[in-house]
Enzyme design. Structure first.
Site, short mmCIF file in Angstrom:
data_model
loop_
_atom_site.label_atom_id
_atom_site.label_comp_id
_atom_site.label_asym_id
_atom_site.label_seq_id
_atom_site.Cartn_x
_atom_site.Cartn_y
_atom_site.Cartn_z
N LYS A 1 45.35 45.87 46.43
CA LYS A 1 44.58 44.84 45.72
C LYS A 1 44.39 43.66 46.65
CE LYS A 1 42.84 44.19 41.52
NZ LYS A 1 42.33 45.19 40.57
P1 NAD Z 1 34.61 39.87 35.42
O1 NAD Z 1 34.73 38.75 36.37
O2 NAD Z 1 33.38 40.68 35.44
O3 NAD Z 1 34.84 39.36 33.92
C1 NAD Z 1 35.99 38.65 33.55
C2 NAD Z 1 35.78 38.07 32.16
O4 NAD Z 1 36.97 37.42 31.74
C3 NAD Z 1 34.67 37.02 32.11
O5 NAD Z 1 34.03 37.04 30.86
C4 NAD Z 1 35.45 35.71 32.28
O6 NAD Z 1 34.76 34.59 31.75
C5 NAD Z 1 36.71 36.03 31.50
N1 NAD Z 1 37.86 35.26 31.97
C6 NAD Z 1 38.17 34.96 33.26
N2 NAD Z 1 39.27 34.20 33.30
C7 NAD Z 1 39.66 34.03 32.01
C8 NAD Z 1 40.73 33.33 31.39
N3 NAD Z 1 41.60 32.64 32.12
N4 NAD Z 1 40.84 33.38 30.04
C9 NAD Z 1 39.94 34.06 29.31
N5 NAD Z 1 38.90 34.73 29.83
C10 NAD Z 1 38.77 34.72 31.16
O7 NAD Z 1 35.90 40.80 35.69
P2 NAD Z 1 36.09 42.32 35.26
O8 NAD Z 1 35.75 43.16 36.43
O9 NAD Z 1 35.46 42.56 33.94
O10 NAD Z 1 37.67 42.40 35.11
C11 NAD Z 1 38.33 42.05 33.89
C12 NAD Z 1 39.70 42.70 33.87
O11 NAD Z 1 39.54 44.13 33.97
C13 NAD Z 1 40.63 42.32 35.01
O12 NAD Z 1 41.96 42.36 34.54
C14 NAD Z 1 40.42 43.44 36.02
O13 NAD Z 1 41.51 43.59 36.91
C15 NAD Z 1 40.30 44.62 35.07
N6 NAD Z 1 39.63 45.80 35.60
C16 NAD Z 1 38.38 45.73 36.15
C17 NAD Z 1 37.78 46.89 36.61
C18 NAD Z 1 36.38 46.88 37.17
O14 NAD Z 1 35.87 47.98 37.45
N7 NAD Z 1 35.71 45.75 37.29
C19 NAD Z 1 38.45 48.11 36.53
C20 NAD Z 1 39.71 48.16 35.94
C21 NAD Z 1 40.29 47.00 35.48
#
Ligand code: NAD
Length: 451
Positions: free
Chosen positions: A139
């Site tokens: 990561k």
């Molecule tokens: P992203 O940046 O596309 O979206 C994140 C969302 O969470 C946004 O709506 C943002 O406004 C909100 N957010 C950010 N900080 C916040 C906080 N402190 N409190 C409340 N809301 C908050 O990110 P993503 O890719 O959707 O990732 C979200 C989660 O999913 C993370 O934990 C990431 O590790 C996990 N994840 C992502 C993927 C992927 O393919 N993108 C895969 C597996 C897991």
């Protein structure tokens, strides 16, 4: 927020003349418990301990898994548009490359810190092991609020970060991907910077790239699709009609936005969603398409005007009465302080590490089913793996094939986890970790410890 985290982790100072050894010991235990609840890496290590006890894991392998292979901390100097120099901190961590090259996203966030990245790398190792992907766990992150940068500054930051970590990434070493606040454009800059340094195009260095430069169809929606396949498999098992469920989604980015959209299209009632600014709630359901269009025009949910929608905070969204709660924002959202107030039947973990071990215990007692992150959100890494092999072969699949292979892998993993949880009377998380850790332990044993 980062300051709060640091404060929570600050050492407690004991006035030794006033307290006994027993009291010091109790305080140390309390201090350790606070750490486990607030520090994601401590939380990941606790999860390893829980499972190690259950499966009687060799203590040497337990210790081995509680360390990361390597952590790189870099300084990223950037010339800002106004002529000033700003230096950002970045990280890339490999937790394990025992089963194959490292794999894991890069997040841009002002709150990022090393122990968070170590935890996320550890969870990637277990996710890849659970799904039987020939990959390890890694990561990365940069401590920056990308919304405060111009596009030029963001590009320079990404390219310099790539140059700083260039020796620890590569198609055979570690393949980054998108995570919070990073997406296809940032992956394209990473791919280009890496390729320029090597003197040839190397699309396999990252996944989640735009399709035009070697990306895969279905990657952007993969984590959401994966969440859906796993949820559908669970609902079939426990005889729940998914279409009649009321659903709450915390986080409205790639993961939260896609799963909300998929479930909305399947006819489910999405009653609340939130982004970093807070959320919107309507008992009769939200118009997800309209909210996604609003988000895609760079707007926050707090500014969306609809008199039928009620504005709620990110704390409140977690305790709304619903059937299925999908935390899809960041880690440490469901803790011992709100676990008793969670009001749903199923928690489907879209985010990595949204539930602390203490909260897990409370939810188990309350009969709430938690579908763990390493299974629920594994669709992203699964299609990243498909992208990686398509790049190696220079032969690209269509969306049907991507989704079919994704469903096969995830449903098979779900079946294994579900059966083991029934057989051993353990939670889905413990069962998922048992499978992942046993496979890893076997790989470590077979390879042996060098030298
Ligand atoms: P992203 O940046 O596309 O979206 C994140 C969302 O969470 C946004 O709506 C943002 O406004 C909100 N957010 C950010 N900080 C916040 C906080 N402190 N409190 C409340 N809301 C908050 O990110 P993503 O890719 O959707 O990732 C979200 C989660 O999913 C993370 O934990 C990431 O590790 C996990 N994840 C992502 C993927 C992927 O393919 N993108 C895969 C597996 C897991």
């Amino acid at each position: 927020m980062l300051e709060d985290k640091k404060k929570d982790q600050a050492k407690i100072v004991y006035p030794e003349a006033l307290i006994t050894t027993d009291q010091i010991e109790v305080s140390r235990i309390v201090e350790k418990e606070i750490l486990i609840e607030t520090n994601p890496f401590e939380m990941a290590k606790k999860q390893i301990d829980i499972v190690a006890e259950k499966i009687g894991l060799d203590p040497n392998i337990r210790e081995y898994l509680k360390r990361v292979e390597r952590s790189l901390i870099v300084s990223i100097p950037i010339m800002m548009d106004n002529g000033s120099l700003k230096i950002f901190e970045g990280y890339r961590v490999h937790h394990s490359t025992v089963r194959g090259p490292g794999k894991g996203g890069i997040r841009y966030s002002p709150d990022v810190y090393l122990d968070e990245i170590k935890a996320l790398a550890t969870w990637m190792t277990f996710k890849c092991s659970l799904l039987n992907l020939p990959l390890g766990g890694a990561k990365g992150g940069v401590c920056v609020d990308p919304r405060k940068l111009s596009e030029g500054e963001l590009e320079r930051l990404t390219r310099r970060y790539t140059a700083e970590i260039i020796n620890v990434i590569g198609p055979d070493i570690d393949i980054p991907a998108p995570d919070i606040n990073t997406g296809p454009q940032i992956m394209a800059w990473i791919m280009d910077t890496y390729s320029m340094h090597k003197g040839r195009a190397i699309p396999g260095v990252v996944t989640g790239k735009p399709i035009e430069i070697g990306g895969s169809v279905g990657r952007e929606t993969a984590t959401g699709m994966g969440l859906f396949y796993v949820l559908e498999a669970l609902c079939n098992k426990i005889n729940i009609d998914l279409k009649t469920q009321n659903i709450v989604v915390q986080g409205f980015g790639n993961v939260g936005g896609n799963i909300a959209n998929i479930l909305h299209e399947k006819g489910c009632n999405i009653i609340a969603v939130s982004d970093i600014t807070g959320g919107l709630y309507a008992k009769s359901g939200l118009n997800i398409k309209e909210l996604l269009e609003w988000r895609d025009r760079n707007n926050y949910l707090k500014d969306f005007q609809n008199k039928n929608y009620k504005f709620i905070t990110n704390e409140d969204i977690l305790t709304i009465k619903c059937d299925i709660l999908i935390p899809a924002a960041i880690e440490n959202q469901i803790t011992q302080s709100n676990a008793y107030n969670i009001n749903c039947k199923i928690i489907l973990e879209g985010a990595n590490g949204p539930t602390t071990p203490k909260a897990d215990g409370i939810l188990k007692k309350r009969g709430i089913i938690v579908v763990p992150d390493i299974l629920a959100n594994a669709g992203g890494v699964c299609v990243s793996y498909f992208e990686y092999i398509q790049d190696i072969h220079s032969y690209f699949w269509n969306l049907n094939r991507i989704n079919q292979e994704l469903e096969n892998i995830l449903v098979e993993a779900f079946e294994d986890v579900y059966s083991l949880s029934k057989e051993k009377f353990v939670t889905l998380r413990t069962a998922a970790y048992m499978i992942a850790i046993l496979k890893l332990a076997k790989a470590i044993e077979l390879r042996g410890i060098f030298p």
